[in-house]
Each structure stands twice: as structure tokens, then as C-alpha cells.
Scaffold this active site. Structure first.
Site, PDB file in Angstrom:
ATOM      1  N   GLY A  31     -36.138 -17.496  -7.544  1.00 30.87           N
ATOM      2  CA  GLY A  31     -37.152 -17.083  -6.578  1.00 30.87           C
ATOM      3  C   GLY A  31     -37.029 -17.800  -5.248  1.00 30.87           C
ATOM      4  N   GLY A  36     -29.312 -14.597   1.145  1.00 35.17           N
ATOM      5  CA  GLY A  36     -28.219 -14.925   0.221  1.00 35.17           C
ATOM      6  C   GLY A  36     -28.440 -14.250  -1.130  1.00 35.17           C
ATOM      7  CG  HIS A  37     -31.737 -15.416  -3.625  1.00 40.28           C
ATOM      8  ND1 HIS A  37     -32.548 -16.193  -2.849  1.00 40.28           N
ATOM      9  CD2 HIS A  37     -31.334 -16.204  -4.650  1.00 40.28           C
ATOM     10  CE1 HIS A  37     -32.640 -17.409  -3.374  1.00 40.28           C
ATOM     11  NE2 HIS A  37     -31.914 -17.447  -4.461  1.00 40.28           N
ATOM     12  N   GLY A 149     -23.599 -16.685  -6.686  1.00 41.16           N
ATOM     13  CA  GLY A 149     -23.238 -17.073  -5.320  1.00 41.16           C
ATOM     14  C   GLY A 149     -22.267 -18.245  -5.297  1.00 41.16           C
ATOM     15  CD  GLN A 150     -17.316 -19.717  -1.877  1.00 45.66           C
ATOM     16  OE1 GLN A 150     -16.965 -18.632  -1.417  1.00 45.66           O
ATOM     17  NE2 GLN A 150     -17.089 -20.853  -1.254  1.00 45.66           N
ATOM     18  CD  GLN A 155     -25.943 -22.264 -10.976  1.00 47.20           C
ATOM     19  OE1 GLN A 155     -26.758 -23.137 -11.219  1.00 47.20           O
ATOM     20  NE2 GLN A 155     -26.247 -21.225 -10.217  1.00 47.20           N
ATOM     21  CB  SER A 189     -30.590 -23.536   0.184  1.00 50.80           C
ATOM     22  OG  SER A 189     -31.264 -24.242  -0.829  1.00 50.80           O
TER      23      SER A 189
END
Ligand code: AMP
Length: 289
Positions: A31, A36-37, A149-150, A155, A189
Site C-alpha cells: 500500500g 512505481g506500483h 520492482g527492481q 527481494q 518509495s
């Protein structure tokens, strides 16, 4: 967009769609959404009939309880953004729905080397928590395509390894989408919302430092370059957890002067995590694509 809060309802709905032959793309999030999301949603929409996103702030992956408490929550805005972006399904579960009482004792995911370096080293238990939630989410959604995402480079590698450990490497394709940045270079972010005006002005120095590494990369020892980059961050007021240069495919850190350094060919990535007062930010940059 259809919103599900319960596992059973979501699974029933997705099973019906899969039986009709629809492909499912999945972009999990915590959330506090930004562009980016939404770029993950966009990539999924291009390749799948149905795009599922989830919003779940996963307590299991926060090694620092204060970080969990302060994690930004903007749920109404998020729903609107996902709807506008053309997301088909939003899964918005409670903690109890993801981790039901009486579920089996904590599983251990053998991530090997990947868990001993960088984020794994500085956030003990973090990747076990990431695997725990992703194991559950992937088992619920069972997507054909997963969008990550890069921005969270390590991760991505951990989750790709998880799909292998789950025996789903071939049935779930991991798609890694480029990092979206603000015009001044700062990687988007959710944590950027926690920066005050002064901190926000300093924050682009993270990307500038990664770019400095990229522009000054030369064959041989990278020791001095790393030291200079670290000093730049410190001079701006950051407290770096790490700034490292690693093999882009394996994340093996280029450790010199003990070793010979860089051979001029190996594909590299620079990765950093820094504190700007209370807020911890991470970023990375491929150095020789
Ligand atoms: P998060 O909500 O921070 O857990 O992120 C959810 C997904 O969005 C992860 O796959 C992230 O890597 C990805 N993501 C986060 N920030 C960005 C960004 N700036 N550009 C592209 N993807 C991102």
C-alpha cells in the site's frame, strides 16, 4: 475493480476465471501506492486478462517494530489509484486472514547466501518474513505471472528463489519491472512520505551517488570507488548501512583489495541502504547493462 477481503471469496472468483482460460497477473504491495506500483499494474495489464493486486502490510517482514508502526497507510487513495490504473481485483486481507490462528508453526526458507548479505545482513529475519507472506499469497492467487520492482533488487532474487523452493518456478513467471524515479532521481518509495522538506531535498543524493559509481567504474579494484561513494553519502548526512557493488546475477559482492576486483566484463549492480535520520531508504543501479 472487485475488492476481496477473504481468501475463500477471492479463490472462488479466480478459479472460475482460470477455468475460462483467463491468465492472471499478480502485483503484491504494502500500500501507500505511487507510480512505481502502478507501473507493475500496467505491465501486468499488457500481458494478462486479469490483474490482481494485494495490499497487506506484512508484520512478519518488519525486523524493527517502529518501522512497522510508522509504515504509511493511505488505503482510500490506493483503491482509487488501482481502480484508475485498470486493476481488475484487489485483495485486501486482514492479518488473521493471511496468518490464521492455528496455522502450522513457522516454516524456514533456505535462502542460502542470499540471506547473509545486504538487506539479509542488516535486517535479520526480513526475508524469512517476505517468504512467509509471499508463500501464502502465491498459494492463494496462483498467478501465471508475478510482477515485482527492481527497486527491491535482492527481494526479487529472494522471491524467484522462493518460487523454486515452492516447486513453482515454471508455473509462475517472475517479471522484474524497472525502478520508477522522481524527476530528481529519487526512487519512488512509500517511505518517501515520511521525509520532511529538508530530508526530501537531500534524498536524491542516493541516486546521484549510485550514478557516480556508474560513471567512474573502471577495471580492477573497486575498493576506492566504494569508499568515495560512501564518503559522499556521509557528507550529505546519511548513515549508510551499506553501499556495495555486486555481480548482477548472483549478488556476489566484489570484495577487494583481497580479490582482484572487476574484470571489466562481469555485469554489476551497485546497491545501497541508508538512514536519513529515522527513515531507511534503499536503491540500486545496474552499472553496465
Ligand atoms: P512495496 O509496497 O514497497 O512492498 O512494493 C510493492 C512492489 O512494488 C514491489 O515489487 C516493489 O519492488 C515495487 N516497487 C516499489 N517501488 C517501486 C519503484 N519505485 N519502481 C518500480 N517498482 C517499485
Amino acid at each position: 475493480m472487485i475488492l476481496f477481503k477473504k481468501v475463500a471469496g477471492l479463490q472462488q472468483y479466480l478459479t472460475r476465471l482460470k477455468q475460462k482460460g483467463h491468465t492472471i497477473g499478480f502485483a503484491p504491495t504494502m500500500g501507500a501506492l505511487h507510480e512505481g506500483h502502478l507501473s507493475l499494474i500496467e505491465s501486468s495489464r499488457k500481458a494478462n486478462a486479469i490483474t490482481v493486486s494485494s495490499i497487506f502490510v506484512n508484520p512478519a517482514q518488519f525486523n524493527d517494530p517502529k518501522d512497522f508502526e510508522k509504515y504509511p497507510v493511505t488505503i482510500e487513495k490506493d483503491i482509487l489509484m488501482l481502480e484508475t490504473a485498470g486493476c481488475s481485483v484487489l485483495f485486501l486481507p486482514s492479518v488473521e486472514e493471511i496468518y490464521p490462528a492455528g496455522s502450522p508453526a513457522k516454516e524456514y526458507y533456505d535462502l542460502g547466501y542470499l540471506e547473509t548479505i545486504l538487506e539479509g545482513k542488516y535486517r535479520p529475519g526480513h526475508f524469512q518474513g517476505v517468504c512467509k507472506v509471499m508463500d501464502r499469497l502465491l498459494d492463494i492467487v496462483r498467478p501465471g505471472n508475478l510482477y515485482l520492482g527492481q527497486k527491491d533488487y535482492q527481494q526479487c532474487m529472494v522471491i524467484a528463489k522462493l518460487t523454486e523452493l515452492m516447486g513453482k518456478k515454471d508455473s509462475i513467471i517472475t517479471n522484474i519491472c524497472p525502478t520508477l524515479r522522481e524527476p530528481d532521481g529519487l526512487a519512488m518509495s512509500s517511505r518517501n512520505m515520511r521525509l520532511n522538506k529538508e530530508e526530501r531535498e537531500i534524498a536524491p543524493a542516493i541516486y546521484q551517488t549510485l550514478t557516480f559509481i556508474k560513471e567512474n567504474l573502471t577495471k580492477g579494484s573497486l575498493h576506492e570507488l566504494k569508499a568515495k561513494a560512501s564518503a559522499k553519502l556521509v557528507a550529505k548526512g546519511f548513515k549508510p548501512d551499506y553501499i556495495e557493488i555486486a555481480d548482477a546475477a548472483t549478488l556476489q559482492i566484489i570484495n577487494d583489495p583481497e580479490a582482484t576486483g572487476w574484470d571489466g566484463k562481469q555485469k554489476l549492480v551497485a546497491l545501497t541502504a541508508v538512514f536519513l535520520h529515522e527513515v531507511r531508504l534503499i536503491d540500486n543501479l545496474l552499472l553496465n547493462e
